[in-house]
Scaffold this motif. Structure first.
Motif, PDB file in Angstrom:
ATOM      1  N   GLY A 222      47.934  38.036  43.583  1.00 23.87           N
ATOM      2  CA  GLY A 222      46.628  37.836  44.200  1.00 23.87           C
ATOM      3  C   GLY A 222      45.605  38.881  43.784  1.00 23.87           C
ATOM      4  O   GLY A 222      45.959  40.035  43.470  1.00 23.87           O
ATOM      5  N   PHE A 223      44.319  38.477  43.807  1.00 25.14           N
ATOM      6  CA  PHE A 223      43.213  39.354  43.401  1.00 25.14           C
ATOM      7  C   PHE A 223      42.051  39.194  44.379  1.00 25.14           C
ATOM      8  O   PHE A 223      41.649  38.073  44.697  1.00 25.14           O
ATOM      9  CB  PHE A 223      42.693  38.977  42.013  1.00 25.14           C
ATOM     10  N   ASP A 224      41.519  40.302  44.820  1.00 26.51           N
ATOM     11  CA  ASP A 224      40.248  40.332  45.550  1.00 26.51           C
ATOM     12  C   ASP A 224      39.294  41.101  44.640  1.00 26.51           C
ATOM     13  O   ASP A 224      39.374  42.328  44.539  1.00 26.51           O
ATOM     14  CB  ASP A 224      40.438  41.025  46.898  1.00 26.51           C
ATOM     15  N   THR A 225      38.394  40.393  43.974  1.00 24.98           N
ATOM     16  CA  THR A 225      37.738  40.920  42.778  1.00 24.98           C
ATOM     17  C   THR A 225      36.218  40.965  42.912  1.00 24.98           C
ATOM     18  O   THR A 225      35.601  40.042  43.446  1.00 24.98           O
ATOM     19  CB  THR A 225      38.125  40.061  41.556  1.00 24.98           C
ATOM     20  N   THR A 226      35.652  42.032  42.382  1.00 21.50           N
ATOM     21  CA  THR A 226      34.198  42.190  42.279  1.00 21.50           C
ATOM     22  C   THR A 226      33.846  42.524  40.837  1.00 21.50           C
ATOM     23  O   THR A 226      34.481  43.383  40.223  1.00 21.50           O
ATOM     24  CB  THR A 226      33.699  43.314  43.200  1.00 21.50           C
ATOM     25  N   GLN A 227      32.836  41.851  40.301  1.00 20.80           N
ATOM     26  CA  GLN A 227      32.365  42.136  38.944  1.00 20.80           C
ATOM     27  C   GLN A 227      30.931  42.637  39.017  1.00 20.80           C
ATOM     28  O   GLN A 227      30.071  42.024  39.665  1.00 20.80           O
ATOM     29  CB  GLN A 227      32.438  40.887  38.067  1.00 20.80           C
ATOM     30  N   THR A 228      30.686  43.759  38.341  1.00 16.90           N
ATOM     31  CA  THR A 228      29.379  44.415  38.365  1.00 16.90           C
ATOM     32  C   THR A 228      28.869  44.591  36.943  1.00 16.90           C
ATOM     33  O   THR A 228      29.630  44.997  36.059  1.00 16.90           O
ATOM     34  CB  THR A 228      29.491  45.802  39.029  1.00 16.90           C
ATOM     35  N   TYR A 229      27.587  44.273  36.707  1.00 16.13           N
ATOM     36  CA  TYR A 229      26.934  44.565  35.438  1.00 16.13           C
ATOM     37  C   TYR A 229      25.865  45.621  35.687  1.00 16.13           C
ATOM     38  O   TYR A 229      25.050  45.498  36.603  1.00 16.13           O
ATOM     39  CB  TYR A 229      26.235  43.332  34.853  1.00 16.13           C
ATOM     40  N   GLY A 230      25.856  46.657  34.846  1.00 22.41           N
ATOM     41  CA  GLY A 230      24.770  47.621  34.897  1.00 22.41           C
ATOM     42  C   GLY A 230      23.575  47.135  34.102  1.00 22.41           C
ATOM     43  O   GLY A 230      23.586  46.045  33.515  1.00 22.41           O
ATOM     44  N   ALA A 231      22.532  47.955  34.050  1.00 19.77           N
ATOM     45  CA  ALA A 231      21.282  47.570  33.396  1.00 19.77           C
ATOM     46  C   ALA A 231      21.252  47.908  31.912  1.00 19.77           C
ATOM     47  O   ALA A 231      20.275  47.583  31.235  1.00 19.77           O
ATOM     48  CB  ALA A 231      20.102  48.244  34.101  1.00 19.77           C
ATOM     49  N   ASP A 232      22.310  48.575  31.400  1.00 19.91           N
ATOM     50  CA  ASP A 232      22.266  48.996  30.002  1.00 19.91           C
ATOM     51  C   ASP A 232      23.538  48.624  29.242  1.00 19.91           C
ATOM     52  O   ASP A 232      23.999  49.350  28.374  1.00 19.91           O
ATOM     53  CB  ASP A 232      21.998  50.500  29.899  1.00 19.91           C
ATOM     54  N   GLY A 233      24.097  47.461  29.581  1.00 17.19           N
ATOM     55  CA  GLY A 233      25.188  46.919  28.781  1.00 17.19           C
ATOM     56  C   GLY A 233      26.587  47.308  29.206  1.00 17.19           C
ATOM     57  O   GLY A 233      27.558  46.930  28.535  1.00 17.19           O
ATOM     58  N   LEU A 234      26.729  48.051  30.286  1.00 15.56           N
ATOM     59  CA  LEU A 234      28.042  48.412  30.797  1.00 15.56           C
ATOM     60  C   LEU A 234      28.362  47.592  32.034  1.00 15.56           C
ATOM     61  O   LEU A 234      27.470  47.199  32.786  1.00 15.56           O
ATOM     62  CB  LEU A 234      28.095  49.905  31.146  1.00 15.56           C
ATOM     63  N   GLY A 235      29.643  47.353  32.255  1.00 10.61           N
ATOM     64  CA  GLY A 235      30.049  46.584  33.412  1.00 10.61           C
ATOM     65  C   GLY A 235      31.407  47.024  33.914  1.00 10.61           C
ATOM     66  O   GLY A 235      32.107  47.819  33.281  1.00 10.61           O
ATOM     67  N   LEU A 236      31.801  46.467  35.068  1.00 12.94           N
ATOM     68  CA  LEU A 236      33.074  46.812  35.691  1.00 12.94           C
ATOM     69  C   LEU A 236      33.597  45.619  36.468  1.00 12.94           C
ATOM     70  O   LEU A 236      32.861  44.997  37.233  1.00 12.94           O
ATOM     71  CB  LEU A 236      32.882  47.994  36.649  1.00 12.94           C
ATOM     72  N   THR A 237      34.870  45.290  36.229  1.00 16.35           N
ATOM     73  CA  THR A 237      35.563  44.326  37.062  1.00 16.35           C
ATOM     74  C   THR A 237      36.651  45.080  37.814  1.00 16.35           C
ATOM     75  O   THR A 237      37.543  45.670  37.189  1.00 16.35           O
ATOM     76  CB  THR A 237      36.186  43.192  36.231  1.00 16.35           C
ATOM     77  N   SER A 238      36.568  45.103  39.139  1.00 14.62           N
ATOM     78  CA  SER A 238      37.524  45.844  39.955  1.00 14.62           C
ATOM     79  C   SER A 238      38.192  44.899  40.943  1.00 14.62           C
ATOM     80  O   SER A 238      37.551  43.990  41.473  1.00 14.62           O
ATOM     81  CB  SER A 238      36.840  46.994  40.692  1.00 14.62           C
ATOM     82  N   SER A 239      39.481  45.116  41.175  1.00 13.40           N
ATOM     83  CA  SER A 239      40.257  44.213  42.024  1.00 13.40           C
ATOM     84  C   SER A 239      41.196  45.001  42.924  1.00 13.40           C
ATOM     85  O   SER A 239      41.737  46.040  42.519  1.00 13.40           O
ATOM     86  CB  SER A 239      41.103  43.254  41.178  1.00 13.40           C
ATOM     87  N   VAL A 240      41.393  44.497  44.128  1.00 10.57           N
ATOM     88  CA  VAL A 240      42.548  44.876  44.929  1.00 10.57           C
ATOM     89  C   VAL A 240      43.633  43.854  44.612  1.00 10.57           C
ATOM     90  O   VAL A 240      43.400  42.643  44.693  1.00 10.57           O
ATOM     91  CB  VAL A 240      42.224  44.883  46.429  1.00 10.57           C
ATOM     92  N   LEU A 241      44.799  44.347  44.201  1.00  5.86           N
ATOM     93  CA  LEU A 241      45.910  43.483  43.804  1.00  5.86           C
ATOM     94  C   LEU A 241      46.778  43.164  45.015  1.00  5.86           C
ATOM     95  O   LEU A 241      46.993  44.029  45.879  1.00  5.86           O
ATOM     96  CB  LEU A 241      46.745  44.172  42.722  1.00  5.86           C
ATOM     97  N   HIS A 242      47.288  41.936  45.042  1.00  2.00           N
ATOM     98  CA  HIS A 242      48.085  41.484  46.176  1.00  2.00           C
ATOM     99  C   HIS A 242      49.342  40.770  45.697  1.00  2.00           C
ATOM    100  O   HIS A 242      49.405  40.266  44.561  1.00  2.00           O
ATOM    101  CB  HIS A 242      47.279  40.510  47.043  1.00  2.00           C
ATOM    102  N   ASP A 243      50.314  40.711  46.599  1.00  7.48           N
ATOM    103  CA  ASP A 243      51.500  39.879  46.393  1.00  7.48           C
ATOM    104  C   ASP A 243      51.883  39.280  47.738  1.00  7.48           C
ATOM    105  O   ASP A 243      51.090  39.334  48.705  1.00  7.48           O
ATOM    106  CB  ASP A 243      52.641  40.678  45.757  1.00  7.48           C
ATOM    107  N   ALA A 244      53.071  38.717  47.827  1.00 12.72           N
ATOM    108  CA  ALA A 244      53.482  38.036  49.051  1.00 12.72           C
ATOM    109  C   ALA A 244      53.583  38.976  50.243  1.00 12.72           C
ATOM    110  O   ALA A 244      53.513  38.538  51.397  1.00 12.72           O
ATOM    111  CB  ALA A 244      54.820  37.344  48.823  1.00 12.72           C
ATOM    112  N   ALA A 245      53.734  40.279  49.994  1.00 13.53           N
ATOM    113  CA  ALA A 245      53.875  41.245  51.077  1.00 13.53           C
ATOM    114  C   ALA A 245      52.550  41.881  51.485  1.00 13.53           C
ATOM    115  O   ALA A 245      52.518  42.671  52.427  1.00 13.53           O
ATOM    116  CB  ALA A 245      54.868  42.336  50.671  1.00 13.53           C
TER     117      ALA A 245
END
Length: 262
Positions: A222-245
């Protein structure tokens, strides 16, 4: 279609199958299975050297270039040996050119169940989310090989579960953390902030921290994900990872964001 992403061809070599076909370029590999392969190689090297089962706690992958859907070579070396902590490096190369480098911290497991806990919120289970076909957005053999369930998604924000029936390496049992690592890189494309036909946003790395061995009930990650783009060509995809527990750890991917021309 193949039942595995890779087939072993030698002590350190593997042939990628069509199931590894990429999303940005179908003639090259999607890096996700390669990340799982590197974790698998690190664990195999660990088990050949020692029997105490150090746990993979952090995986930091640097993506140095693309790889064709062809034979690759994996080498592993211990950078920092230790009785309870090790730093191990694994490199995946094609034709002598390194394409992905992993540095993994391996830590001794300890009995901490009595104090285990987190304030990270759990995801609804896969059955509570709707099936979604990622091939409606992305091409390639890897994307076609996975099953996705997503909650309501806004551009750059969403939650989803992913699993695959495809083995990591043909005829070889892979650990839960290696199998999970083979899916982590998919998060960059599942809640895209922009249309990938007008903006490209490949990641150049992926770092994941996990707090325990994954529990892959029915194979779901599982993924709880946010994607961010900056104003000068950089970006970030960050996630909290999940499993059955529940919450398992976190991952982050640095992006190069490039509006398409023409």
């Amino acid at each position: 279609m193949s039942a595995a992403y890779f087939r072993r061809t030698g002590e350190r070599t593997y042939r990628a199958t069509e199931q590894t076909g990429g999303a940005w370029d179908t003639a090259t590999q999607h890096v996700a299975p390669a990340l799982g392969l590197l974790v698998h190689a690190v664990e195999q090297d660990r088990d050949a050297r020692r029997s105490d089962g150090l746990r993979v706690a952090r995986t930091s992958f640097d993506i140095l270039g693309t790889m064709p859907v062809a034979e690759v070579e994996v080498t592993v070396r211990v950078l920092r040996p230790g009785r309870t902590i090790e730093l191990v490096e694994a490199t995946l190369a094609h034709g002598g050119r390194p394409a992905v480098v992993l540095r993994a911290w391996l830590l001794e497991p300890r009995a901490t169940a009595g104090i285990a806990g987190t304030d990270l919120a759990p995801l609804p289970p896969p059955a509570a989310m709707e099936p979604w076909d990622p091939t409606t957005v992305w091409p390639g053999g890897f994307i076609a090989s996975v099953e996705v369930r997503r909650a309501a998604v806004a551009p750059g924000r969403g939650a989803f579960w992913v699993r695959t029936p495809v083995a990591l390496v043909d005829g070889e049992a892979a650990s839960p953390v290696a199998r999970a690592a083979g899916l982590w890189d998919i998060s960059n494309g599942m809640v895209a902030r922009a249309d990938p036909t007008t903006v490209v946003f490949p990641n150049v790395d992926l770092t994941a921290h996990v707090t325990r061995e994954p529990v892959l009930a029915d194979g779901w990650v599982g993924f709880d994900t946010t994607q961010t783009y900056g104003a000068d060509g950089l970006g970030l995809t960050s996630s909290v990872l999940h499993d059955a527990a529940g919450p398992l750890g976190t991952s982050a991917q640095v992006l190069t964001v490039r509006p398409s021309v023409g």
